[in-house]
Design a protein around this motif. Sequence first.
Motif, PDB file in Angstrom:
ATOM      1  N   GLY B 296      60.631  -6.959  96.812  1.00 36.33           N
ATOM      2  CA  GLY B 296      61.912  -7.075  96.171  1.00 36.33           C
ATOM      3  C   GLY B 296      61.816  -8.408  95.082  1.00 36.33           C
ATOM      4  O   GLY B 296      63.019  -8.632  94.660  1.00 36.33           O
ATOM      5  N   LEU B 297      60.787  -8.771  95.072  1.00 32.87           N
ATOM      6  CA  LEU B 297      60.947  -9.949  93.853  1.00 32.87           C
ATOM      7  C   LEU B 297      61.103  -9.230  92.561  1.00 32.87           C
ATOM      8  O   LEU B 297      60.771  -8.109  92.071  1.00 32.87           O
ATOM      9  CB  LEU B 297      59.770 -10.634  93.798  1.00 32.87           C
ATOM     10  N   VAL B 298      62.280  -9.794  91.909  1.00 27.95           N
ATOM     11  CA  VAL B 298      62.640  -9.442  90.479  1.00 27.95           C
ATOM     12  C   VAL B 298      61.504  -9.597  89.794  1.00 27.95           C
ATOM     13  O   VAL B 298      60.854 -10.860  89.765  1.00 27.95           O
ATOM     14  CB  VAL B 298      63.858 -10.065  90.055  1.00 27.95           C
ATOM     15  N   MET B 299      61.139  -8.883  88.632  1.00 31.78           N
ATOM     16  CA  MET B 299      59.728  -9.163  87.807  1.00 31.78           C
ATOM     17  C   MET B 299      60.537  -9.376  86.341  1.00 31.78           C
ATOM     18  O   MET B 299      61.215  -8.695  85.790  1.00 31.78           O
ATOM     19  CB  MET B 299      59.064  -7.555  87.835  1.00 31.78           C
ATOM     20  N   THR B 300      59.990 -10.625  85.978  1.00 34.06           N
ATOM     21  CA  THR B 300      60.360 -10.860  84.620  1.00 34.06           C
ATOM     22  C   THR B 300      59.164 -11.079  83.629  1.00 34.06           C
ATOM     23  O   THR B 300      58.161 -11.301  84.021  1.00 34.06           O
ATOM     24  CB  THR B 300      61.103 -12.261  84.661  1.00 34.06           C
ATOM     25  N   LEU B 301      59.130 -10.299  82.585  1.00 37.80           N
ATOM     26  CA  LEU B 301      58.208 -10.199  81.518  1.00 37.80           C
ATOM     27  C   LEU B 301      58.773 -11.053  80.277  1.00 37.80           C
ATOM     28  O   LEU B 301      59.858 -10.376  79.819  1.00 37.80           O
ATOM     29  CB  LEU B 301      58.005  -8.740  81.248  1.00 37.80           C
ATOM     30  N   HIS B 302      57.833 -11.598  79.650  1.00 30.79           N
ATOM     31  CA  HIS B 302      57.933 -12.328  78.406  1.00 30.79           C
ATOM     32  C   HIS B 302      56.594 -12.427  77.689  1.00 30.79           C
ATOM     33  O   HIS B 302      55.953 -13.456  77.408  1.00 30.79           O
ATOM     34  CB  HIS B 302      58.938 -13.699  78.557  1.00 30.79           C
ATOM     35  N   PRO B 303      56.367 -11.287  77.028  1.00 31.42           N
ATOM     36  CA  PRO B 303      54.957 -11.237  76.158  1.00 31.42           C
ATOM     37  C   PRO B 303      55.196 -11.884  74.890  1.00 31.42           C
ATOM     38  O   PRO B 303      56.137 -12.016  74.432  1.00 31.42           O
ATOM     39  CB  PRO B 303      54.746  -9.717  76.391  1.00 31.42           C
ATOM     40  N   GLY B 304      54.055 -11.756  74.052  1.00 27.93           N
ATOM     41  CA  GLY B 304      54.128 -11.840  72.710  1.00 27.93           C
ATOM     42  C   GLY B 304      54.083 -13.152  72.343  1.00 27.93           C
ATOM     43  O   GLY B 304      54.781 -13.437  71.172  1.00 27.93           O
ATOM     44  N   ILE B 305      53.351 -13.986  72.883  1.00 30.83           N
ATOM     45  CA  ILE B 305      53.198 -15.348  72.417  1.00 30.83           C
ATOM     46  C   ILE B 305      51.749 -15.847  72.269  1.00 30.83           C
ATOM     47  O   ILE B 305      51.090 -15.530  73.147  1.00 30.83           O
ATOM     48  CB  ILE B 305      53.683 -16.523  73.439  1.00 30.83           C
ATOM     49  N   CYS B 306      51.588 -16.137  71.016  1.00 25.36           N
ATOM     50  CA  CYS B 306      49.985 -16.742  70.779  1.00 25.36           C
ATOM     51  C   CYS B 306      50.099 -18.309  71.306  1.00 25.36           C
ATOM     52  O   CYS B 306      50.604 -19.172  70.608  1.00 25.36           O
ATOM     53  CB  CYS B 306      49.619 -16.613  69.294  1.00 25.36           C
ATOM     54  N   ARG B 307      49.394 -18.573  72.350  1.00 24.46           N
ATOM     55  CA  ARG B 307      49.436 -19.756  73.067  1.00 24.46           C
ATOM     56  C   ARG B 307      48.505 -20.997  72.445  1.00 24.46           C
ATOM     57  O   ARG B 307      47.644 -20.366  72.056  1.00 24.46           O
ATOM     58  CB  ARG B 307      49.241 -19.695  74.575  1.00 24.46           C
ATOM     59  N   ASN B 308      48.951 -21.834  72.446  1.00 20.80           N
ATOM     60  CA  ASN B 308      48.038 -23.037  71.890  1.00 20.80           C
ATOM     61  C   ASN B 308      47.410 -22.725  70.437  1.00 20.80           C
ATOM     62  O   ASN B 308      46.366 -22.754  70.264  1.00 20.80           O
ATOM     63  CB  ASN B 308      46.876 -23.451  72.814  1.00 20.80           C
ATOM     64  N   HIS B 309      48.442 -22.381  69.566  1.00 21.82           N
ATOM     65  CA  HIS B 309      47.925 -22.114  68.133  1.00 21.82           C
ATOM     66  C   HIS B 309      46.937 -22.990  67.564  1.00 21.82           C
ATOM     67  O   HIS B 309      46.164 -22.687  66.946  1.00 21.82           O
ATOM     68  CB  HIS B 309      49.146 -21.634  67.430  1.00 21.82           C
ATOM     69  N   HIS B 310      47.187 -24.257  67.678  1.00 22.11           N
ATOM     70  CA  HIS B 310      46.351 -25.319  67.085  1.00 22.11           C
ATOM     71  C   HIS B 310      45.361 -25.952  67.949  1.00 22.11           C
ATOM     72  O   HIS B 310      45.985 -26.715  68.796  1.00 22.11           O
ATOM     73  CB  HIS B 310      47.413 -26.435  66.308  1.00 22.11           C
ATOM     74  N   GLY B 311      44.252 -25.431  68.026  1.00 24.55           N
ATOM     75  CA  GLY B 311      43.258 -25.827  69.041  1.00 24.55           C
ATOM     76  C   GLY B 311      43.253 -27.308  69.220  1.00 24.55           C
ATOM     77  O   GLY B 311      43.046 -27.729  70.079  1.00 24.55           O
ATOM     78  N   PRO B 312      42.902 -27.904  68.158  1.00 25.34           N
ATOM     79  CA  PRO B 312      42.757 -29.421  68.225  1.00 25.34           C
ATOM     80  C   PRO B 312      43.953 -30.191  69.046  1.00 25.34           C
ATOM     81  O   PRO B 312      43.661 -30.932  69.662  1.00 25.34           O
ATOM     82  CB  PRO B 312      42.787 -29.982  66.788  1.00 25.34           C
ATOM     83  N   THR B 313      45.335 -29.673  68.680  1.00 27.42           N
ATOM     84  CA  THR B 313      46.144 -30.240  69.285  1.00 27.42           C
ATOM     85  C   THR B 313      46.207 -30.023  70.652  1.00 27.42           C
ATOM     86  O   THR B 313      46.537 -30.832  71.735  1.00 27.42           O
ATOM     87  CB  THR B 313      47.604 -29.910  68.966  1.00 27.42           C
ATOM     88  N   ALA B 314      45.762 -28.657  71.092  1.00 27.01           N
ATOM     89  CA  ALA B 314      45.812 -28.384  72.653  1.00 27.01           C
ATOM     90  C   ALA B 314      44.605 -29.072  73.416  1.00 27.01           C
ATOM     91  O   ALA B 314      45.228 -29.497  74.457  1.00 27.01           O
ATOM     92  CB  ALA B 314      45.400 -26.846  72.617  1.00 27.01           C
ATOM     93  N   ALA B 315      43.799 -29.457  72.832  1.00 27.04           N
ATOM     94  CA  ALA B 315      42.706 -29.964  73.191  1.00 27.04           C
ATOM     95  C   ALA B 315      42.807 -31.420  73.520  1.00 27.04           C
ATOM     96  O   ALA B 315      42.471 -31.945  74.442  1.00 27.04           O
ATOM     97  CB  ALA B 315      41.362 -29.846  72.565  1.00 27.04           C
ATOM     98  N   ARG B 316      43.679 -31.910  72.619  1.00 31.12           N
ATOM     99  CA  ARG B 316      44.127 -33.556  72.940  1.00 31.12           C
ATOM    100  C   ARG B 316      45.488 -33.543  73.664  1.00 31.12           C
ATOM    101  O   ARG B 316      45.302 -34.462  74.566  1.00 31.12           O
ATOM    102  CB  ARG B 316      44.312 -34.005  71.680  1.00 31.12           C
ATOM    103  N   PHE B 317      46.421 -32.722  73.552  1.00 34.34           N
ATOM    104  CA  PHE B 317      47.583 -33.022  74.327  1.00 34.34           C
ATOM    105  C   PHE B 317      47.798 -32.093  75.470  1.00 34.34           C
ATOM    106  O   PHE B 317      48.954 -31.973  76.139  1.00 34.34           O
ATOM    107  CB  PHE B 317      48.649 -32.899  73.134  1.00 34.34           C
TER     108      PHE B 317
END
Lengths: 470, 470, 470
Positions: B296-317
């Motif tokens: 019975g859990l409602v399923m929510t989908l939100h596709p279509g995001i390129c996560r952590n686009h700027h690698g150096p920022t993701a690595a640091r923050f």
Amino acid sequence: MVALTLHPDRLLPTDPGVRGIARRLYEAVRDRPIISPHGHVDPRLLRDDPPFTDPTSLFIQPDHYVTRLLHAAGVPLETLGVGSPPLPEDRARAAWRSLCEHWDAFRGTPVRYWFDSELVEIFGVTERPGAANADALYDLIADQLRQPGNRPRALLRRFRIEFLATTDDPADDLAAHRALRADPDVGTTVAPTFRPDRYLEVGRPDWSEQVAALGGDVGDYAGYLAALRERRRYFVAHGAVSADHGHADAGTEPLDRHEAERIYRSARAGTVSPAAATAFRRHMTFEMARMSCDDGLVMTLHPGICRNHHGPTAARFGPDSGHDIPTAVEFTRALRPLLERFGTHPGFHLVLFTVDADVYSREIGPLAGFYPAVYAGAPWWFLDSPAEIRHYQSAVTEIAGFSRLSGFIDDTRAFCSIPARHDMSRRLDAGFLAGLVAAHRLAEDEAHDTICALVSDQPRKVFKVPGQAG
Amino acid sequence: MVALTLHPDRLLPTDPGVRGIARRLYEAVRDRPIISPHGHVDPRLLRDDPPFTDPTSLFIQPDHYVTRLLHAAGVPLETLGVGSPPLPEDRARAAWRSLCEHWDAFRGTPVRYWFDSELVEIFGVTERPGAANADALYDLIADQLRQPGNRPRALLRRFRIEFLATTDDPADDLAAHRALRADPDVGTTVAPTFRPDRYLEVGRPDWSEQVAALGGDVGDYAGYLAALRERRRYFVAHGAVSADHGHADAGTEPLDRHEAERIYRSARAGTVSPAAATAFRRHMTFEMARMSCDDGLVMTLHPGICRNHHGPTAARFGPDSGHDIPTAVEFTRALRPLLERFGTHPGFHLVLFTVDADVYSREIGPLAGFYPAVYAGAPWWFLDSPAEIRHYQSAVTEIAGFSRLSGFIDDTRAFCSIPARHDMSRRLDAGFLAGLVAAHRLAEDEAHDTICALVSDQPRKVFKVPGQAG
Amino acid sequence: MVALTLHPDRLLPTDPGVRGIARRLYEAVRDRPIISPHGHVDPRLLRDDPPFTDPTSLFIQPDHYVTRLLHAAGVPLETLGVGSPPLPEDRARAAWRSLCEHWDAFRGTPVRYWFDSELVEIFGVTERPGAANADALYDLIADQLRQPGNRPRALLRRFRIEFLATTDDPADDLAAHRALRADPDVGTTVAPTFRPDRYLEVGRPDWSEQVAALGGDVGDYAGYLAALRERRRYFVAHGAVSADHGHADAGTEPLDRHEAERIYRSARAGTVSPAAATAFRRHMTFEMARMSCDDGLVMTLHPGICRNHHGPTAARFGPDSGHDIPTAVEFTRALRPLLERFGTHPGFHLVLFTVDADVYSREIGPLAGFYPAVYAGAPWWFLDSPAEIRHYQSAVTEIAGFSRLSGFIDDTRAFCSIPARHDMSRRLDAGFLAGLVAAHRLAEDEAHDTICALVSDQPRKVFKVPGQAG
């Protein structure tokens, strides 16, 4: 005859409350000088200052916005003198008559809006063009064009253009620009723009020939890079502020050095594959960004055009004959290599233009809303119309705010349309900001400050235009 | 100093006739309790109820909506304390000062709108933030935060939040939720949400480690399925109403059992290929829908995001540092396997979110307008702004009507913005419905009924929120 | 009971100033005869002129716009009689009751707007449908349907339909059309439309069987081409003005003769691969354009639909049961081969329809703004709603002007909705043009001239409808 007039409130919001705010905002910027950081005026026109010969060579022949709609309406491009030098008077008159007879084909388009403005404000026309008055209007304008006050330089002054960038071949000697900068009579700063597309697309049949024109030793990849670097330096020394790229896509994946050298050699040998040529061009877009980090040239990108869609027309009338057609464009993944490397480089500016309006909210707004380097370029080409500009305004500013916008660019080959285009943009900015004020999302003093920035400070900052903010 | 006030008609239509209708509709829902079926409040904040320490840790550090725009404006993320615990006072003050100095960077954005609302309504601020009053505002808010009435639970009551879903790791023991449900002092129903992304993406470097945390015997595929099923059961027992999926695409092609087992084994062995990992994740999205039909859990989908686009920022923050960038998304073909199998299953709910606005009219509206299972999720993330919400309203309802909408979700990490976000949605609903009434497409009693449904009944129904409709 | 009325200003702009202009423009075209160059009325309905049996078989069963929303709301398609002949009275009543009970599911949709118009204007309904009056309304409409004035031909006259195109199988003997044309009692010109999809898609399981029905010797490719040419000739002789194509994509890449023959042979042998079938269909789209250049049939394209998305529903209820779902579409590259060859052919007309609204400004406007052959088809199917029509109006006309629009098409299976749909279009045209006048972009006399063209002359010209312009 029907009167042709310009209403002072044209393009402003129709709701009386909002219109009142918009009028005040518009008033604040109406008479500000024009900053035009991207366009297609020929610098020799300004250096040599010849009188315009006739209405057709001024309004029709060079302007694919005009000729494509007449072509769709059934007028052959040959009749309009597309790709030709100025026509003899009988043919020029016939082309002008075609335009006037098809005046209704332009209803609802920005071309019509600009035309109305130019006819009334520059040439004092008071009648709506049509079959009946085509010849009379031709005579009236032709007569005006003989006046010294309507020669290119005089118009440049009258238009209050403070800064005007042209678009130039990297191999150009920039003699016209040198002359203009040396001439104390020219109050406008006229700057070249480095447009290297054809030198980066190594699969073009004329590439080997082209690249030789760059000068330097382009026999190998290192020499090619050095030659491009040197030409950029030359452009910077002649006042250039930006480098402009119009490739098929926005790819920026770099190659390793050996692979780049290998493809370069095969290009020189005339054996490069289409896939390798594409990979090399994407690599070079990355390299151009690196050079921009070094020499400071603002990088502008406007991918996503299928050039010369109708081969037979291109073969007969050349490029820019009205059938470059947009395609879907992708920035998020394509720009990632470039932005991971240079997106936070101090002073690097990357302005993204699109003719695929989907990417305003999906990609350009989010990119400009994070990367200090990225600015959302003003609606361009097919999108330089009121409804599309309004879409851009809300789509981008709700994600990235006003300070990530490029400010308006006119991008035009139609010299006389420059003031009308900038005026249209100011009216639409006033209307959009007035809407925010009327919805109590922004105070009027902030809207006032914002419209002044959009018209003057923002394009100066984004395009690194020399001189003081107004 | 410039006054900061909230106009009672903010965001309502500017046409006086339409505005009158909108006011009446807004009035009908203005004070209704908030249903928040998807968001990112930390349940421990509500369990432990600590005072907020300072304006910066409340408003800036956790909110990538704020930090990304300051980063674009040139403020380093380090200055803003992104990814850090609360800053020492001098640094917290400096970050706050950066925000105030860049107040103009937020003009026209919803962030600015929410900020204005929060400052005025929660903290009684009466001056527009700027460089000159940054410190005084810091002091004023810091002082307010020391009041018991501004601790998390007190705010929860003041905000009239009736239902609040958090977002939780499937391996979480949900101790905080258990404590909250056991505490008679908490009037809000706080529910966990099952967010299994990282357990389904078997190509992630940390997957093997992660999956062990699920408990159960995950040594083979059958055990893995059983472990997921058990964790879902555990979440349901702790009040969860939905499971949330945020993968790169919306693919749902199932694999045959042997293929799924084979890929699972290679994932356990650390030898899974990217293509196989993608195929497995799509298969598991299908399997998750199957489990939703069961539990019975409602399923929510939100596709279509390129996560952590700027690698150096993701690595640091770390993740969620402001550079997740949307990409084009496709639902029609991707969801077909899932919908052919479960799209008419009684009680199955699938809520589709997008940051690619093109799919509202092209795919989401048509899907929600046929499948009883499918609901059109409210505009989300980059699209949670007035113009985009208006686009969603017309694009989806003209195809699928109002009863296929999810109702508003705030999806926020910014606790204090919850009431402002829901209020914005109610104002926009009122404005949109008023437009339909003014165009004589809907009677006012129907519009009144519709806005009440959108605010209260619809999110309760779509997300299966326990309790009675208002 | 709540009153159901139609406001004279419905759908017109709400700003009083703009509305005044819009009223005058609408007034000029309100009573003009209807030109309907594309739709799905069954010609036998008009030939045989039987009374409509009941409200359900008239309003619900044949109209997937209605049944899909009821299905989404939880009503089984079986209850609604989808894919069935007229239901026995108890079931027809039950289906009608379902509709009335779910009246709120249609709020905000154009279906609701058309319904209101039809109920009030055709059947004199004065109460809003609902659970309480469902049976009374059923009786009232059923009674009306027994009146001679509500039989198909009488309605055709009352609706003032001057030209009506149906959609027909190429193998149809067009007997109904022949009878209609021979009958002096029929004032409307009823024309068939050549719809060859299933004959061009050689990978369909029933293709071999289908193609035999074409007549002629279809044993080889040359015979197949000849048979298609002959059927087109037959349609032209029976008054057809257009050929309609609804494939999965807009591809038009031609094959060389030998390759086409080879694929044709494999299709006859039942061994064609999906890729070869797609290539052949694209080739045949090219060939159909070539035939249009010869025989003058206007070519209409509406690609980008994933047909029969929910397999189980299609298996049980057949095609057109409400789950054809749009996908992204591409015209620029796909149409290039066709347009390079035929895009400037005198008299060739190609009308492009889309359910992917992105392509209006990105591809359709630019193509229609250059190629004399290309017209921008009116918003179609999921996009035939006020907001999407407004988007189309601005997106296309700002690029290509009004003279490149197709004029309105209703494309409907719901006979009684034809006048409401055309009236909606006229109101929206009036509103859009009034906005241009109010913004001082167009003079009112030009707007008046334009709306008359859009309603009468433009569809006549684009679809080569016989008869004089009004």
